[in-house]
Scaffold this motif. Structure first.
Motif, PDB file in Angstrom:
ATOM      1  N   THR A  78       0.807  -1.217   0.000  1.00 18.90           N
ATOM      2  CA  THR A  78       0.000   0.000   0.000  1.00 18.90           C
ATOM      3  C   THR A  78       0.843   1.270   0.000  1.00 18.90           C
ATOM      4  OG1 THR A  78      -0.143  -0.085   2.415  1.00 18.90           O
ATOM      5  CG2 THR A  78      -1.909  -1.160   1.155  1.00 18.90           C
ATOM      6  N   GLU A  79       2.076   1.206   0.563  1.00 15.17           N
ATOM      7  CA  GLU A  79       2.898   2.428   0.619  1.00 15.17           C
ATOM      8  C   GLU A  79       4.342   2.058   0.918  1.00 15.17           C
ATOM      9  OE1 GLU A  79       2.502   6.865   2.597  1.00 15.17           O
ATOM     10  OE2 GLU A  79       2.082   5.135   3.849  1.00 15.17           O
ATOM     11  N   VAL A  80       5.282   2.780   0.270  1.00 14.55           N
ATOM     12  CA  VAL A  80       6.702   2.688   0.581  1.00 14.55           C
ATOM     13  C   VAL A  80       7.187   4.116   0.827  1.00 14.55           C
ATOM     14  CG1 VAL A  80       8.977   1.940  -0.180  1.00 14.55           C
ATOM     15  CG2 VAL A  80       6.952   0.651  -0.882  1.00 14.55           C
ATOM     16  N   VAL A  81       7.813   4.345   1.986  1.00 19.96           N
ATOM     17  CA  VAL A  81       8.183   5.706   2.397  1.00 19.96           C
ATOM     18  C   VAL A  81       9.645   5.716   2.848  1.00 19.96           C
ATOM     19  CG1 VAL A  81       7.611   7.632   3.928  1.00 19.96           C
ATOM     20  CG2 VAL A  81       5.817   6.085   3.165  1.00 19.96           C
ATOM     21  N   VAL A  82      10.362   6.814   2.505  1.00 17.03           N
ATOM     22  CA  VAL A  82      11.687   7.072   3.054  1.00 17.03           C
ATOM     23  C   VAL A  82      11.567   8.286   3.960  1.00 17.03           C
ATOM     24  CG1 VAL A  82      14.065   7.718   2.571  1.00 17.03           C
ATOM     25  CG2 VAL A  82      12.898   6.096   1.087  1.00 17.03           C
ATOM     26  N   THR A  83      11.942   8.125   5.235  1.00 16.09           N
ATOM     27  CA  THR A  83      11.855   9.219   6.191  1.00 16.09           C
ATOM     28  C   THR A  83      13.223   9.465   6.816  1.00 16.09           C
ATOM     29  OG1 THR A  83      11.190   7.669   7.922  1.00 16.09           O
ATOM     30  CG2 THR A  83       9.432   8.802   6.744  1.00 16.09           C
ATOM     31  N   ALA A  84      13.456  10.719   7.199  1.00 17.64           N
ATOM     32  CA  ALA A  84      14.677  11.101   7.901  1.00 17.64           C
ATOM     33  C   ALA A  84      14.510  10.819   9.394  1.00 17.64           C
ATOM     34  CB  ALA A  84      14.983  12.567   7.655  1.00 17.64           C
ATOM     35  N   SER A  85      15.624  10.944  10.149  1.00 17.69           N
ATOM     36  CA  SER A  85      15.568  10.691  11.590  1.00 17.69           C
ATOM     37  C   SER A  85      14.701  11.722  12.308  1.00 17.69           C
ATOM     38  CB  SER A  85      16.982  10.704  12.177  1.00 17.69           C
ATOM     39  OG  SER A  85      17.626  11.950  11.898  1.00 17.69           O
ATOM     40  N   THR A  86      14.468  12.866  11.678  1.00 17.48           N
ATOM     41  CA  THR A  86      13.609  13.894  12.254  1.00 17.48           C
ATOM     42  C   THR A  86      12.132  13.595  12.052  1.00 17.48           C
ATOM     43  OG1 THR A  86      13.740  15.185  10.207  1.00 17.48           O
ATOM     44  CG2 THR A  86      15.382  15.634  11.910  1.00 17.48           C
ATOM     45  N   GLY A  87      11.822  12.563  11.256  1.00 16.71           N
ATOM     46  CA  GLY A  87      10.435  12.244  10.938  1.00 16.71           C
ATOM     47  C   GLY A  87       9.970  12.836   9.632  1.00 16.71           C
ATOM     48  N   GLU A  88      10.820  13.625   8.966  1.00 16.65           N
ATOM     49  CA  GLU A  88      10.444  14.232   7.691  1.00 16.65           C
ATOM     50  C   GLU A  88      10.375  13.175   6.589  1.00 16.65           C
ATOM     51  OE1 GLU A  88      13.344  16.889   6.209  1.00 16.65           O
ATOM     52  OE2 GLU A  88      12.180  17.507   4.455  1.00 16.65           O
ATOM     53  N   THR A  89       9.315  13.212   5.800  1.00 23.48           N
ATOM     54  CA  THR A  89       9.164  12.301   4.669  1.00 23.48           C
ATOM     55  C   THR A  89       9.943  12.843   3.474  1.00 23.48           C
ATOM     56  OG1 THR A  89       6.979  11.561   5.395  1.00 23.48           O
ATOM     57  CG2 THR A  89       7.531  11.234   3.081  1.00 23.48           C
ATOM     58  N   LEU A  90      10.923  12.068   2.994  1.00 27.46           N
ATOM     59  CA  LEU A  90      11.741  12.486   1.862  1.00 27.46           C
ATOM     60  C   LEU A  90      11.159  12.041   0.537  1.00 27.46           C
ATOM     61  CD1 LEU A  90      15.292  11.688   3.304  1.00 27.46           C
ATOM     62  CD2 LEU A  90      13.997  13.829   3.422  1.00 27.46           C
ATOM     63  N   SER A  91      10.517  10.873   0.503  1.00 30.99           N
ATOM     64  CA  SER A  91       9.940  10.355  -0.737  1.00 30.99           C
ATOM     65  C   SER A  91       8.953   9.266  -0.378  1.00 30.99           C
ATOM     66  CB  SER A  91      11.032   9.796  -1.654  1.00 30.99           C
ATOM     67  OG  SER A  91      10.483   9.353  -2.877  1.00 30.99           O
ATOM     68  N   SER A  92       7.914   9.106  -1.208  1.00 31.99           N
ATOM     69  CA  SER A  92       6.938   8.050  -0.957  1.00 31.99           C
ATOM     70  C   SER A  92       6.226   7.689  -2.247  1.00 31.99           C
ATOM     71  CB  SER A  92       5.914   8.491   0.094  1.00 31.99           C
ATOM     72  OG  SER A  92       5.113   9.555  -0.390  1.00 31.99           O
ATOM     73  N   VAL A  93       5.826   6.439  -2.336  1.00 31.88           N
ATOM     74  CA  VAL A  93       4.970   5.950  -3.413  1.00 31.88           C
ATOM     75  C   VAL A  93       3.931   5.039  -2.784  1.00 31.88           C
ATOM     76  CG1 VAL A  93       6.701   6.094  -5.255  1.00 31.88           C
ATOM     77  CG2 VAL A  93       6.541   4.023  -3.897  1.00 31.88           C
ATOM     78  N   ASP A  94       2.769   4.902  -3.451  1.00 29.36           N
ATOM     79  CA  ASP A  94       1.727   4.056  -2.886  1.00 29.36           C
ATOM     80  C   ASP A  94       1.069   3.217  -3.965  1.00 29.36           C
ATOM     81  OD1 ASP A  94       0.244   5.938  -4.259  1.00 29.36           O
ATOM     82  OD2 ASP A  94      -0.536   6.924  -2.475  1.00 29.36           O
ATOM     83  N   ASN A  95       0.280   2.238  -3.495  1.00 30.05           N
ATOM     84  CA  ASN A  95      -0.502   1.354  -4.357  1.00 30.05           C
ATOM     85  C   ASN A  95       0.344   0.718  -5.452  1.00 30.05           C
ATOM     86  OD1 ASN A  95      -2.888   1.926  -2.936  1.00 30.05           O
ATOM     87  ND2 ASN A  95      -3.212   3.786  -4.123  1.00 30.05           N
TER      88      ASN A  95
END
Length: 411
Positions: A78-95
């Motif tokens: 359903t989703e693949v996400v790359v996040t930084a240690s601060t919790g910021e989302t750097l990139s994401s794709v879904d479905n």
């Protein structure tokens, strides 16, 4: 003064209590079995186009999500996400669809860093694990750590070279398989006169060179190829990029399986609105698409109408409805031909007694030439767990009601 409100127990009352407890335990047991499962999905590998980028550079992080062969079900991503240690989302794709047992998928994700330093990133995969019947077993996440060292840019350093990535699935010998080559331009200037060639290190492949005039700075583009491996084994693909005065290449190895060609053909007499049809059904039991499927039936001395089905994908079925006044329980011989890869195959089957089906819900003019139905593996192995639980629960309610009626009658 205290009142004694107890009721003398009777055999019927105990029966009702025991049945109620039995029903509760069965219901609880069924729910626990349906909700417990091991997760068979992992991030087996991760590639980074540049693990020491400079601030402002765009890199591609590509995790490989693998579904082990230990599970007969699928995993819907359903989703693949790359996040930084601060919790910021750097990139994401879904479905991204569903991967089955022993299948993998590469998911390229882009990321850019504004500050220098050691970056501790997390790749998170969210999805739904299903069993072989398509029922949801687990909704879970998978985390995978990634480390990138980002430095400040230096004016004396040349711009980074373009990056290449080969995306290819498991192939089947003598059949066509798509291959995508992604070119990433992490420079601050455009890339001109791109030329991409795809070949193999250990086999001869018939492919064409593809061209693109410009790739803008900080962007990526994909070149789509189609290859046809000649033999089973391990195939090492090599992609070469020529752009301006730079030449970059990369390789990737993929497994090539032996071609397995097998179909099953069946026929059914279908009655719809007082009209009779002959329904041909073709099931692809092989591991490659079956093209140009043609079926011809023979009932005694009578030649039955022929049917043509374009393509039947692996592990799927297609049906074709043909108007034909064929009585049920007729003996029918089915002759079919189909093409898999570069070979044309013949298939013959005689059905001693063709069964009949009454299509009550079909529209008057809604008979289609072909319809596709995915195979459901769970039907071959037994009823789904939810249906078993429902049957058990219904039986318990029935037994409990009988006990209750007897208890009332006895009183």
């Amino acid at each position: 003064m205290m009142l004694d409100l107890s009721i003398p127990p009777s055999r019927n009352a105990y029966s009702v209590i025991v049945v109620a407890l039995l029903c509760t335990s069965l219901a609880i047991g069924t729910g626990a079995a349906a909700g417990s499962s091991d997760l068979f999905v992992t991030i087996s590998d991760t590639t980074i186009s540049d693990d020491e980028p400079e601030t402002g550079d765009t890199i591609t992080i590509t995790p490989t999500i693998h579904h082990s062969s230990a599970s007969e079900g699928g995993f819907r991503i359903t989703e693949v996400v790359v996040t930084a240690s601060t919790g910021e989302t750097l990139s994401s794709v879904d479905n991204l669809g569903t991967i089955g047992a022993d299948e993998s998928i590469d998911v390229p994700l882009r990321a850019t860093f504004d500050t220098a330093g050691e970056k501790h990133l997390t790749i998170t995969v969210r999805g739904v694990q299903t069993n072989s019947s398509g029922a949801v077993e687990v909704i879970d996440t998978i985390d995978y750590p990634v480390y990138v060292s980002v430095s400040e840019p230096t004016s004396d350093d040349p711009e980074p070279a373009p990056q290449l990535d080969i995306d290819a699935d498991t192939a089947v010998a003598n059949t066509a398989v798509p291959v995508n080559v992604t070119v990433s331009n992490g420079r601050e200037s455009d890339l001109s006169d791109l030329s991409v060639r795809l070949n193999a290190v250990n086999q001869s492949l018939d492919t064409e060179t593809q061209l693109k005039p410009t790739l803008a700075a900080g962007n990526l583009t994909t070149f789509s190829f189609e290859i046809q491996p000649a033999a089973a084994g391990n195939l090492t693909l090599r992609a070469v990029l020529d752009a301006e005065e730079e030449t970059v290449e990369t390789t990737r190895s993929i497994p090539v399986r032996e071609l397995r060609s097998e179909i099953a053909v069946d026929a059914t007499v279908l009655t719809q609105n007082d009209s009779r049809y002959l329904q041909y059904r073709v099931t692809n039991l092989g591991n490659a698409p079956a093209h140009d499927v043609t079926i011809v039936g023979q009932a005694g001395e009578t030649q039955l109408p022929a049917a043509g089905i374009g393509t039947v994908a692996p592990a799927t079925s297609q049906t074709a409805l043909i108007p034909a006044d064929v009585p049920p329980n007729t003996s029918v011989t089915l002759q079919s031909s189909y093409t898999v890869g570069t070979e044309t195959n013949q298939h013959s089957r005689t059905i001693d007694s063709v069964s009949a089906v009454n299509a009550q819900t079909a529209d008057d003019g809604g008979v289609q030439a072909a319809q596709q139905f995915p195979l459901i593996g769970g039907l071959a192995g037994g009823f789904p767990g939810s249906l078993v639980g429902f049957v058990l629960f219904s039986a318990c309610v029935g037994v409990g009601w009988v006990g209750y009626r007897r208890f009332r009658t006895a009183d």
